[in-house]
Design an enzyme around this catalytic site. Structure first.
Site, PDB file in Angstrom:
ATOM      1  N   THR A 129       1.419  12.304  -1.187  1.00  0.00           N
ATOM      2  CA  THR A 129       1.037  13.688  -1.481  1.00  0.00           C
ATOM      3  C   THR A 129      -0.104  13.676  -2.474  1.00  0.00           C
ATOM      4  O   THR A 129       0.058  13.270  -3.613  1.00  0.00           O
ATOM      5  CB  THR A 129       2.201  14.487  -2.071  1.00  0.00           C
ATOM      6  OG1 THR A 129       2.741  13.740  -3.149  1.00  0.00           O
ATOM      7  CG2 THR A 129       3.254  14.762  -1.056  1.00  0.00           C
ATOM      8  N   THR A 155      -0.350   5.094  -3.508  1.00  0.00           N
ATOM      9  CA  THR A 155      -1.130   4.066  -4.210  1.00  0.00           C
ATOM     10  C   THR A 155      -0.556   2.659  -4.065  1.00  0.00           C
ATOM     11  O   THR A 155      -1.284   1.698  -4.219  1.00  0.00           O
ATOM     12  CB  THR A 155      -1.241   4.394  -5.709  1.00  0.00           C
ATOM     13  OG1 THR A 155       0.077   4.570  -6.222  1.00  0.00           O
ATOM     14  CG2 THR A 155      -2.060   5.644  -5.919  1.00  0.00           C
ATOM     15  N   ASP A 156       0.747   2.550  -3.789  1.00  0.00           N
ATOM     16  CA  ASP A 156       1.363   1.220  -3.847  1.00  0.00           C
ATOM     17  C   ASP A 156       0.699   0.211  -2.906  1.00  0.00           C
ATOM     18  O   ASP A 156       0.464  -0.929  -3.288  1.00  0.00           O
ATOM     19  CB  ASP A 156       2.854   1.307  -3.508  1.00  0.00           C
ATOM     20  CG  ASP A 156       3.655   1.880  -4.665  1.00  0.00           C
ATOM     21  OD1 ASP A 156       3.030   2.244  -5.679  1.00  0.00           O
ATOM     22  OD2 ASP A 156       4.887   1.960  -4.541  1.00  0.00           O
ATOM     23  N   LYS A 172      -4.018  -3.033  -7.001  1.00  0.00           N
ATOM     24  CA  LYS A 172      -3.252  -2.224  -7.957  1.00  0.00           C
ATOM     25  C   LYS A 172      -2.673  -3.169  -8.996  1.00  0.00           C
ATOM     26  O   LYS A 172      -1.947  -4.093  -8.647  1.00  0.00           O
ATOM     27  CB  LYS A 172      -2.118  -1.481  -7.228  1.00  0.00           C
ATOM     28  CG  LYS A 172      -1.394  -0.499  -8.126  1.00  0.00           C
ATOM     29  CD  LYS A 172      -0.354   0.344  -7.380  1.00  0.00           C
ATOM     30  CE  LYS A 172       0.223   1.396  -8.323  1.00  0.00           C
ATOM     31  NZ  LYS A 172       1.256   2.220  -7.697  1.00  0.00           N
TER      32      LYS A 172
END
Ligand SMILES: [Zn+2]
Lengths: 647, 471
Positions: free
Chosen positions: B116, B193-194, B272
């Protein structure tokens, strides 16, 4: 305008005065509420800065309209000052919360029980939104611990709506133009918020209730004291007015003036409304206009406008139809209605110069009359209209003009919902529009926490008595209020109990040492002695190792280094090896130091001689009453000797 | 609320989330979710609206929202009675506003995969309602209209950890269609984002020579918070997609944790690096492509593919996911590799220690893998630096066993690339050629000195730098 002293309870009743309190009290815990950072005292030191903006979220506003978007465009840059030792990634809003500090929850439960609150069975952490930036997440994590409590204040009962456990916010350092700076040292320290029902009917009662809440929370000995550890908000309304919240009142005594003048401000605003309606104005048809008039006033000598123009700013004029006289209508002992306009301009348009506006009835600074005439013509003013000038960077000045018009329109409706900032003189400043009701969100980062009956029972078993029960118990032991209150505040109540019952120390002495001397050491020398060592000290006293006169200096030595052992400190101050012989010491001292002989008044003479004897190494080793007997004997002997010689 | 109270037995989901004892209590008292109740309990009376209960919470409490806005839980065991006084159902809706179209602004397509980017939180339940249509996005990030014209297309609704072969291929093909068939100026891909860096890598291999920027974006703080990074990331991404001349697959996320500027990272060199910081994405072993803020995009280097006017792009969307990644640890047993061979895996990427090592006991298993036709590539778990297997005998031994050094390809990138390469061929030399021929800097010829900068906090000179710049 009447001062608080000139108003009676009946006067306030006629106004329809109503007030309620929100008391915020920091808890004395090892860690912060949602992370493992130490909950330390404030420090102005910081080693890094962050910049954030607070964005209105959709749900709070329902949707974005033109005004909200405008407000966002002229938004504040929020700077957070952080220090490695007191702030971690949690407070920076760069990490999710850790589990809630159990120690803080126990203290909150104890206070909730003492306020006779109904305890909830399961805590749910809620996010309460704040767009002012005072918390980097944009919301405060808070949870209700108990509801519907009560507090006895004198002869009456004040109802407590709720008690919440929450994290503290940042300290504001400055707020200039579009930049607001916060210090984060107190951020996330656990605090409780006690909310009373709006049941106070006079400003004096507000003070009384504030003091009662403070006394109750402090009686646990588990809350923080000192500057900023307790802060109060007070809400005030009058008949026909609006509930106005005055934020961050640092001292309870200030409530009296603040609530008094807020009540009168609301009354003044209602008078203004009646006057304006009488002039035929209506909120839906009121049509103020505003235009840029930079060219017309370009040659003014008024300093703030000249300065704005030099920085490529612009000037706007706002015409307020049929407002003549209103801007000078008094709203407090310090201000008139134009202060209401100025507040909005300062906060919403970020124009914080002083002054940040002027009007054509301003008794103070003003542009030349012919310039006013030119502006009046430009805005098609007629007799009875008022004109307001605002200036600054183009976007800000335009927003300021529309805010002036908006606040003037609100004058036709009544008292706008606001939070207001306390000023030291008892007046208040506009802080922000009261946030909407839907600003509470469940925190999805933390699971609910059950409050079991076992936990409640454990706290009930270990918590001390209520202030009034404790007071009665102390009076039975012969203590008077001047000793009871400092003892209560010291947080050493349990220690007092142990010292008196286990060691048989006289209650008065214990109260003086624990209530007054520890506070003296803390305030005067910033020395703090832990309870275990103070107990050891009393033990040595009870074993006649030293006398009561030595407490002061021994406490001071102990406090200077938390590593020092009680036995060592006593031995260093009063070595056993050099314990003097009282009789010989008194005789020798009185023979060597003889100024007491010249004093005629017997009491003063005895006092001076006592001082000489005690100074000769008896203080702290030999009880004063024993020395006194010896000195008395020595003085009598001297008197006899003198009489003999005289004869 | 003046809406009529629905008949109790006809209310859908009236026990939503409640089970066991809690549900039995609601059934007994004939109250349910959204009932405004007065509850008598052994701890006193409580009034409020019953909320749905989280599925993971216990069955011994009922949650109500009080008038103050606070939620509290009532223990089922303490409840004496509950009386319904009213009914207030929550309505989920994101306010929509028509996204304005401006012929002078670039046209951008936003593909959604499930994270989202913008959302609205229901204030009673805490439910996150995603905002995704242009109207909904305009309602929550109106500044987007200052940057571009927007079309949105929801491709998937999965968490980022559930992105896999099917989604990679579908996404690449959708991008190809958008480039060839629409006159668009840039593409934004909204992504959790993961695993954003995994998808960024595979898109680089599947979508080659795009004429326009393809910008991946997400958020580290959800957009229902006033402090969210979502809106700014989205604005930066839309600006990059619409106006930058970098026609490559990029990741656009916060540079510092402050609301200051974003960084554009090349899809094959980004990772990340923090589980929760806003500035979690870092370019590894090189410097980022550019910085981006509301006003401008400032390239930090010039060796990138420029934006073109043509509509040509190579879509090469193949993916064989019979590949695994092994993070070597001291004492690792050969059976780990044996089991992969036995399960039919065709490729293994090892994240080895130091310059790219594993212990000797694994050698027989590595040989067995080679003999079984499994393609084994070596990367480094240090993340920074190159595999160098000539320095020690052990490295040379391993190469003889068929382990191929993958230079300075990041382990996750090597994984994605091996999946992609095996989608083309299982022939040893061809796979090797595909793997070791860089498409977009997944292997670089050199590592600049400032491609590795991790300052150590607490040192005086670092403290001075940190104090002088926004974090
Ligand atoms: Zn912390």
């Amino acid at each position: 305008m009447k001062t608080p002293e000139q108003m009676t309870a009946e006067d306030y009743a006629r106004l329809g005065f109503m007030a309620g309190l929100e008391v915020h009290q920091q808890l004395e815990t090892d860690t912060k509420l949602f992370c493992r950072c130490p909950a330390t005292r404030y420090s102005p030191r910081y080693d890094a800065e962050l910049l954030r903006h607070m964005r209105p979220t959709m749900s709070e506003l329902g949707e974005y309209d033109g005004t909200a978007l405008m407000e966002f465009k002229t938004r504040k840059e929020i700077i957070y000052r952080i220090a490695r030792d007191t702030v971690c990634t949690y407070e920076m809003d760069d990490a999710p919360p850790f589990s809630l500090a159990e120690q803080a929850l126990d203290i909150a439960l104890e206070i909730a029980l003492k306020l006779d609150c109904k305890l909830v069975s399961e805590l749910h952490i809620i996010r309460k939104q704040y767009l002012d930036g005072s918390i980097p997440t944009g919301f405060q994590r808070t949870t209700i611990v108990g509801v519907d409590g009560e507090l006895r204040v004198g002869e009456r009962i004040v109802h407590v709506r709720q008690l919440a456990l929450e994290e503290d916010s940042c300290r504001e350092v400055s707020d200039r133009g579009h930049r607001r700076v916060y210090m984060t040292d107190r951020l996330s320290i656990p605090l409780i918020e006690v909310v009373t029902e709006p049941e106070m009917r006079t400003p004096a009662e507000v003070v009384e209730v504030g003091e009662a809440v403070r006394r109750l929370t402090r009686s646990t000995g588990k809350v923080r004291t000192g500057a900023g550890a307790a802060r109060q908000d007070v809400n005030v309304s009058v008949k026909g007015g609006t509930r106005i919240e005055i934020k961050g009142v640092p001292s309870i005594k200030m409530f009296r003036a603040l609530t008094h003048y807020e009540a009168l401000r609301q009354k003044a605003l209602l008078d203004i409304r009646r006057e304006l309606l009488g002039r035929g104005l209506r909120p839906d048809t009121f049509a103020p206009t505003w235009h840029e008039v930079t060219a017309l006033v370009r040659h003014t000598t008024v300093a703030p406008i000249r300065k704005a123009l030099k920085e490529d700013g612009v000037v706007y004029a706002v015409r307020l139809p049929r407002f003549r006289g209103i801007l000078r209508h008094r709203t407090s002992h310090q201000h008139a209605f134009d202060h209401e306009l100025s507040g909005r301009v300062r906060v919403i348009a970020c124009l914080d110069g002083s002054p940040n506006l002027m009007h054509d009835e301003d008794p103070g600074m003003s542009i030349a009359p012919r310039l006013w005439d030119a502006v009046r013509r430009a805005l098609d003013c007629v007799n009875g209209d008022s004109l307001v000038l605002v200036w600054g960077p183009a976007e800000d000045a335009r927003l300021a003009a529309s805010e002036v018009a908006e606040r003037a329109r609100e004058a036709l409706i009544g008292v706008p919902s606001e939070t207001r900032q306390a000023r030291a003189d008892g007046a208040t400043n506009f802080e922000r529009i009261l946030p909407g009701p839907n600003r509470m969100y469940p925190d999805t980062d933390l699971p609910p926490i059950a409050i079991t009956d076992e936990r409640v029972a454990r706290i009930e078993d270990t918590m001390g008595p209520l202030p009034r029960e404790w007071e009665a118990c102390c009076r039975e032991r012969g203590l008077h209020l001047e000793l009871i209150i400092p003892l209560e505040r010291s947080g050493h109540r349990d220690l007092f109990e142990r010292v008196v019952t286990e060691l048989n120390v006289p209650p008065k002495l214990a109260a003086v040492v624990l209530g007054q001397l520890t506070r003296w050491a803390r305030r005067r020398y910033a020395l703090y002695c832990d309870e275990e060592r103070i107990f050891e000290l009393f033990k040595a006293f009870a074993a006649d190792r030293f006398t009561r006169e030595a407490f002061r200096s021994l406490l001071k030595s102990l406090g200077s280094d938390p590593g020092l052992k009680v036995g060592d400190v006593i031995e260093a101050a009063l070595p056993r090896s050099s314990a003097p012989d009282p009789q010989a010491t008194v005789n020798r001292a009185l023979a060597e130091e003889t100024h007491w002989r010249a004093i005629v008044a017997p009491e003063a003479r005895l006092k001076a001689a006592m001082g000489v004897a005690m100074d000769a190494g008896l203080r702290g080793r030999v009880p004063g009453r024993e020395v006194r007997v010896l000195v008395d004997e020595a003085l009598s002997a001297a008197d006899i000797e003198r009489e003999v010689n005289h004869d | 609320m003046t809406e009529p109270i629905p008949v109790f037995d006809e209310r859908p989901d009236r026990y939503k989330g409640y089970r066991g004892a809690a549900r039995a209590l609601l059934e007994r008292e004939r109250v349910g979710v959204w009932s405004d109740v007065l509850a008598r309990t052994s701890r006193g009376d409580f009034a409020g609206i019953i909320l749905p209960r989280s599925e993971t919470a216990d069955d011994r409490h009922i949650v109500i929202k009080m008038v103050s806005g606070y939620n509290v839980g009532l223990a089922v065991a303490n409840v004496i009675s509950m009386v319904e006084r009213g009914y207030t159902e929550a309505h989920y809706k994101v306010p929509e506003k028509e996204f304005p179209v401006d012929g002078g602004k670039p046209n951008v397509v936003l593909f959604g995969t499930g994270g989202t980017i913008a959302s609205r939180l229901d204030y009673r339940t805490g439910a996150v309602i995603p905002a995704f249509s242009p109207g909904e996005l305009y309602g929550s990030v109106p500044e987007l209209a200052d940057v571009c014209n927007l079309r949105t297309e929801k491709l998937y609704g999965v968490f980022s950890e559930n992105m896999a072969r099917e989604q990679y291929i579908g996404l690449a093909e959708a991008i190809g269609r958008a480039i060839r068939e629409e006159g668009i100026d840039g593409i934004v891909v909204g992504h959790g984002t993961d695993t954003m860096h995994h998808t960024a890598a595979v898109l680089t291999f599947m979508v080659q020579n795009p004429p326009i920027p393809i910008v991946m974006v997400g958020s580290q703080r959800s957009s229902d918070r006033p402090s969210s990074d979502a809106a700014l990331n989205l604005i930066h991404a839309a600006k990059t997609a619409g106006t930058s001349d970098i026609a490559e697959v990029l990741v656009c996320m916060f540079g510092p944790t402050s609301d200051e500027y974003g960084l554009l990272h090349r899809g094959t060199r980004v990772r990340k690096m923090h589980s929760s910081y806003r500035s979690t994405f870092r370019t590894i072993g090189d410097i980022p492509m550019a910085t981006v803020d509301r006003d401008e995009i400032v390239p930090l280097r010039s060796d990138y593919n420029r934006r073109r006017e043509d509509r040509e792009v190579t879509i090469d969307a193949v993916f064989d996911d019979r590949v695994s990644i092994i993070y070597y640890y001291p004492g690792m047993k050969a059976d780990v590799i044996d089991s992969l061979i036995d399960c039919g895996y065709k490729g293994i990427v090892i994240a080895g220690t130091g310059l790219g090592h594993v212990n000797k006991p694994l050698y027989p298993a590595l040989k067995r893998a080679h003999d079984a036709g499994v393609h084994v590539y070596m990367t480094v778990q240090t993340l920074w630096g190159y595999v160098q297997m000539y320095v020690y005998d052990t490295g040379r031994d391993m190469m003889e066993l068929g382990v191929v050094p993958a230079a300075n390809m990041l382990p996750e990138v090597a994984y994605m690339k091996l999946c992609w390469a095996l989608g083309h061929s299982h022939e040893r030399d061809e796979v090797k050629r595909l793997m070791l021929t860089p498409i977009s800097s997944e292997i670089t010829r050199r590592e600049p000195h400032d491609g590795y900068l991790i300052y150590q906090g607490g040192l005086p000179e670092v403290a001075e730098f940190v104090a002088g710049n926004l974090k």
